[in-house]
Design an enzyme around this catalytic site. Structure first.
Site, PDB file in Angstrom:
ATOM      1  N   TRP A 178      -9.692   3.005  -1.544  1.00 38.06           N
ATOM      2  CA  TRP A 178     -10.875   2.794  -2.364  1.00 38.06           C
ATOM      3  C   TRP A 178     -11.809   1.727  -1.829  1.00 38.06           C
ATOM      4  O   TRP A 178     -12.990   1.713  -2.176  1.00 38.06           O
ATOM      5  CB  TRP A 178     -10.453   2.374  -3.781  1.00 38.06           C
ATOM      6  CG  TRP A 178      -9.462   1.253  -3.782  1.00 38.06           C
ATOM      7  CD1 TRP A 178      -8.110   1.353  -3.873  1.00 38.06           C
ATOM      8  CD2 TRP A 178      -9.745  -0.151  -3.642  1.00 38.06           C
ATOM      9  NE1 TRP A 178      -7.517   0.111  -3.800  1.00 38.06           N
ATOM     10  CE2 TRP A 178      -8.495  -0.841  -3.670  1.00 38.06           C
ATOM     11  CE3 TRP A 178     -10.917  -0.900  -3.518  1.00 38.06           C
ATOM     12  CZ2 TRP A 178      -8.400  -2.225  -3.565  1.00 38.06           C
ATOM     13  CZ3 TRP A 178     -10.816  -2.281  -3.407  1.00 38.06           C
ATOM     14  CH2 TRP A 178      -9.581  -2.925  -3.433  1.00 38.06           C
ATOM     15  N   ASN A 179     -11.326   0.814  -0.994  1.00 39.21           N
ATOM     16  CA  ASN A 179     -12.146  -0.356  -0.691  1.00 39.21           C
ATOM     17  C   ASN A 179     -13.339  -0.051   0.215  1.00 39.21           C
ATOM     18  O   ASN A 179     -14.355  -0.727   0.158  1.00 39.21           O
ATOM     19  CB  ASN A 179     -11.299  -1.485  -0.094  1.00 39.21           C
ATOM     20  CG  ASN A 179     -10.607  -1.083   1.189  1.00 39.21           C
ATOM     21  OD1 ASN A 179     -10.225   0.071   1.379  1.00 39.21           O
ATOM     22  ND2 ASN A 179     -10.406  -2.040   2.075  1.00 39.21           N
ATOM     23  N   ASP A 204      -9.444   9.070  -3.061  1.00 43.40           N
ATOM     24  CA  ASP A 204      -8.789   8.028  -3.827  1.00 43.40           C
ATOM     25  C   ASP A 204      -9.203   8.144  -5.295  1.00 43.40           C
ATOM     26  O   ASP A 204     -10.384   8.378  -5.595  1.00 43.40           O
ATOM     27  CB  ASP A 204      -9.175   6.656  -3.285  1.00 43.40           C
ATOM     28  CG  ASP A 204      -8.389   5.539  -3.947  1.00 43.40           C
ATOM     29  OD1 ASP A 204      -7.337   5.167  -3.403  1.00 43.40           O
ATOM     30  OD2 ASP A 204      -8.817   5.066  -5.019  1.00 43.40           O
ATOM     31  N   GLY A 253      -4.095   2.107   4.391  1.00 39.12           N
ATOM     32  CA  GLY A 253      -3.653   1.569   3.118  1.00 39.12           C
ATOM     33  C   GLY A 253      -2.634   0.466   3.315  1.00 39.12           C
ATOM     34  O   GLY A 253      -2.594  -0.194   4.364  1.00 39.12           O
ATOM     35  N   SER A 254      -1.779   0.288   2.339  1.00 35.42           N
ATOM     36  CA  SER A 254      -0.809  -0.797   2.377  1.00 35.42           C
ATOM     37  C   SER A 254       0.318  -0.504   3.360  1.00 35.42           C
ATOM     38  O   SER A 254       0.618   0.658   3.666  1.00 35.42           O
ATOM     39  CB  SER A 254      -0.214  -1.018   0.981  1.00 35.42           C
ATOM     40  OG  SER A 254       0.648   0.054   0.624  1.00 35.42           O
ATOM     41  N   GLU A 275      -3.405   2.565   9.693  1.00 36.32           N
ATOM     42  CA  GLU A 275      -3.978   1.220   9.661  1.00 36.32           C
ATOM     43  C   GLU A 275      -3.561   0.593   8.337  1.00 36.32           C
ATOM     44  O   GLU A 275      -3.924   1.078   7.261  1.00 36.32           O
ATOM     45  CB  GLU A 275      -5.492   1.213   9.786  1.00 36.32           C
ATOM     46  CG  GLU A 275      -6.016  -0.218   9.870  1.00 36.32           C
ATOM     47  CD  GLU A 275      -7.513  -0.313   9.949  1.00 36.32           C
ATOM     48  OE1 GLU A 275      -8.113  -0.800   8.966  1.00 36.32           O
ATOM     49  OE2 GLU A 275      -8.086   0.083  10.976  1.00 36.32           O
ATOM     50  N   LEU A 276      -2.806  -0.511   8.439  1.00 44.79           N
ATOM     51  CA  LEU A 276      -2.130  -1.046   7.269  1.00 44.79           C
ATOM     52  C   LEU A 276      -2.620  -2.463   6.941  1.00 44.79           C
ATOM     53  O   LEU A 276      -3.758  -2.806   7.223  1.00 44.79           O
ATOM     54  CB  LEU A 276      -0.616  -0.992   7.502  1.00 44.79           C
ATOM     55  CG  LEU A 276      -0.102   0.387   7.951  1.00 44.79           C
ATOM     56  CD1 LEU A 276       1.382   0.358   8.235  1.00 44.79           C
ATOM     57  CD2 LEU A 276      -0.445   1.456   6.920  1.00 44.79           C
ATOM     58  N   CYS A 309      -9.228  -4.996   4.827  1.00 38.78           N
ATOM     59  CA  CYS A 309      -7.986  -5.168   5.581  1.00 38.78           C
ATOM     60  C   CYS A 309      -8.130  -6.188   6.699  1.00 38.78           C
ATOM     61  O   CYS A 309      -7.151  -6.834   7.084  1.00 38.78           O
ATOM     62  CB  CYS A 309      -7.520  -3.828   6.133  1.00 38.78           C
ATOM     63  SG  CYS A 309      -8.728  -3.004   7.188  1.00 38.78           S
ATOM     64  N   GLU A 407      -0.216 -10.920   1.679  1.00 42.22           N
ATOM     65  CA  GLU A 407      -1.622 -10.530   1.674  1.00 42.22           C
ATOM     66  C   GLU A 407      -2.189 -10.662   0.260  1.00 42.22           C
ATOM     67  O   GLU A 407      -1.659 -10.088  -0.690  1.00 42.22           O
ATOM     68  CB  GLU A 407      -1.771  -9.096   2.169  1.00 42.22           C
ATOM     69  CG  GLU A 407      -3.204  -8.638   2.318  1.00 42.22           C
ATOM     70  CD  GLU A 407      -3.319  -7.226   2.883  1.00 42.22           C
ATOM     71  OE1 GLU A 407      -4.355  -6.905   3.475  1.00 42.22           O
ATOM     72  OE2 GLU A 407      -2.361  -6.436   2.721  1.00 42.22           O
TER      73      GLU A 407
END
Length: 538
Positions: A178-179, A204, A253-254, A275-276, A309, A407
């Protein structure tokens, strides 16, 4: 800290809470029609309605998908992909460039949607438009070079002609957060399409309208109807079904969810790029330009209200300039304007959800309870909106505090003094993440040398995060718990292809000629190998 406040009226350009005036129910229905659903069978899954961060008003009900909808979407994209892959790459590029032009022309619409769904400031929303436009131009112009067939030397020089081809994987599944609903939602779709794939994206639940608006725009640009499918719903249902059905997965995401995606894809031997998370460091050397470093740190820490991120959460400052840098960072942070307006008058917007607000609040309160000092910020601002939180600078953070290593993903940055470059590098390399880092120094040669010592996918010198991320021709990604694979650059499109080797043998097949013994063939070949060694072939 300056703020913009209007608690009695909706933001300019909106009506009915934070909803943009031009967004009608009819338009929402048109966008929602892009959600792939099997209408021949009744659905037990209820639509989902996100809440607008600016005021927590309902946005719009969006259809939710069942696993069978995901399977049907993948099948439809696969059928379209076979036709699409035969289309000349130049024609695919024309469609992407047409989308580029439409995006810039209609950008005010998508800026409104991004702000409505995420609560970010308009400038930070515009950064997504600029990034996607750059990606579109880059891959539309460079895809042919990145995917060009490559001749290599064959088994027997002169007799074996070998070409390496880049062929599409088939259907790519893209799960984006979502970001950055436009940049991360569409920036990975474009190279996947240009490489000849079909795509199925999971929207999302917080930001589906931005993705659906973009899908409609690509349709207007000429993209085949079935080629890019969108499914909507929660991760455990829709996300898992998507990973189980596609030929390649791109996930952002996470770290925790990324591990699950990787494990699920691995069971099917499906490739994945991930990509985390990150806990990104910034180093201020003794010779740094202090005003510039402080301003750059504020940008790197507070862009998108820290929900990024690659944003900076740890700042290591040389002890001889620590006080000067600290005071300047506080001054810069104090000047930031918070607001919910649909214009460029606010520097920072809102957090996205009550869960984000609770997470940020918990980190700061835990740090303060254990002895950290709040230099500025450190509190929610319900007078501005239900999810606003002030940009926050902490010092005196110690390892037992949650904010030290975990984080935060919010507008919080911690300051730490150091004495030597070696100490700064060691501190920056602490932990298991390795996504983005920054070094500020007037000696850019020495800073570049130190950059090579940092365990980070990207390192910015005299910039917080944007220089590397915005350099689309260079790959971007993480090390360690920050992920696998890269976006942008050549790898950003090649990952959506399989490397196929085509070897054409001339005159005769490899091996003993008909009637010749294996022993004689081996002896002859050994002499040839020795000759090739002498001639320095290979």
């Amino acid at each position: 800290m300056s703020t913009e406040q209007d608690t009695t009226a909706p933001p300019p350009g909106t009506a009915g809470g934070s909803r943009p005036r031009w967004v009608t129910d009819g338009l929402i229905d048109q966008w929602c029609a892009w959600v792939h659903r099997d209408e021949t069978r009744p659905h037990a899954v209820e639509p989902r309605t996100a809440l607008a961060p600016f005021d927590l008003s309902p946005i719009a009900p969006v259809p939710s998908c069942a696993p069978r909808d995901v399977s049907a979407a993948v099948a439809a994209a696969s059928a379209a992909q076979h036709r699409w892959a035969r289309l000349p790459l130049a024609r695919r590029g024309e469609i992407v460039l047409a989308f580029h032009d439409l995006l810039l022309t209609r950008q005010d619409q998508v800026l409104d949607l991004i702000q409505w769904e995420t609560g970010k400031s308009r400038y930070h929303a515009w950064m997504e438009v600029a990034q996607v436009a750059t990606i579109a131009r880059h891959y539309a112009r460079r895809a042919a070079r990145h995917l060009a067939p490559r001749r290599v030397r064959g088994m027997v020089p002169g007799l074996t002609r070998v070409t390496q081809l880049r062929v599409p994987r088939g259907v790519v599944g893209i799960v984006s957060p979502w970001n950055y609903p436009l940049y991360l939602g569409v920036g990975d779709v474009l190279p996947a399409l240009l490489a000849g794939n079909g795509v199925v994206s999971q929207a999302d639940p917080q930001t589906p309208l931005t993705l659906l608006w973009t899908r409609a725009l690509l349709d207007e640009a000429g993209l085949p109807t079935d080629l890019w499918q969108i499914v909507a719903g929660d991760g455990p249902t829709v996300g898992n079904a998507l990973v189980d059905a596609v030929d390649y997965v791109c996930f952002t995401g996470s770290t925790a969810t990324g591990r699950t995606v990787a494990e699920r894809a691995a069971r099917r031997l499906t490739g994945a790029s991930l990509e985390l998370g990150g806990k990104n460091p910034l180093i201020v050397r003794e010779d740094a330009d202090i005003p510039g470093a402080a301003a750059g740190t504020a940008v790197a820490a507070f862009t998108n209200t820290g929900q990024m991120c690659i944003h900076v959460e740890r700042v290591y400052v040389h002890e001889k300039v620590y006080d000067a840098f600290r005071d300047e960072l506080v001054r810069v942070t104090e000047s930031l304007r918070l607001g919910s307006s649909y214009d460029y008058d606010s520097d920072l917007g809102s957090l996205v959800s009550a869960a984000r607000l609770a997470g940020v609040t918990a980190h700061v309160e835990d740090a303060v309870a254990k002895g950290a000092k709040v230099l500025i910020g450190g509190r929610a601002r319900p007078d501005l909106g239900p999810l606003f939180y002030e940009p926050t600078v902490l010092e005196g953070v110690t390892p037992e505090m949650d904010v030290c290593a975990a984080e935060t993903f919010g507008p919080v940055v911690s300051l730490y003094p150091y004495a030597t470059d070696d100490e700064a590098v060691a501190l920056a390399n602490r932990g298991t993440y390795g996504l983005s880092a920054s070094i500020w120094s007037k000696d850019t040669r020495e800073a570049a040398r130190l950059a090579a010592l940092l365990r980070s996918g990207s390192v910015n010198v005299n910039d917080g995060a944007a220089a590397a991320a915005g350099s689309i021709e260079a790959e971007m990604g993480g090390m360690g718990d920050s992920g696998l694979g890269r976006r942008h650059g050549a790898e950003g499109i090649r990952k959506y292809t399989e490397n196929q080797t085509v070897a054409v043998q001339r005159l005769m097949p490899l091996g003993p000629p008909l009637g010749q013994s294996a022993l004689k063939f081996v002896r002859t070949t050994n002499r040839q190998l020795a000759l090739l060694r002498k001639l320095r072939v290979r």
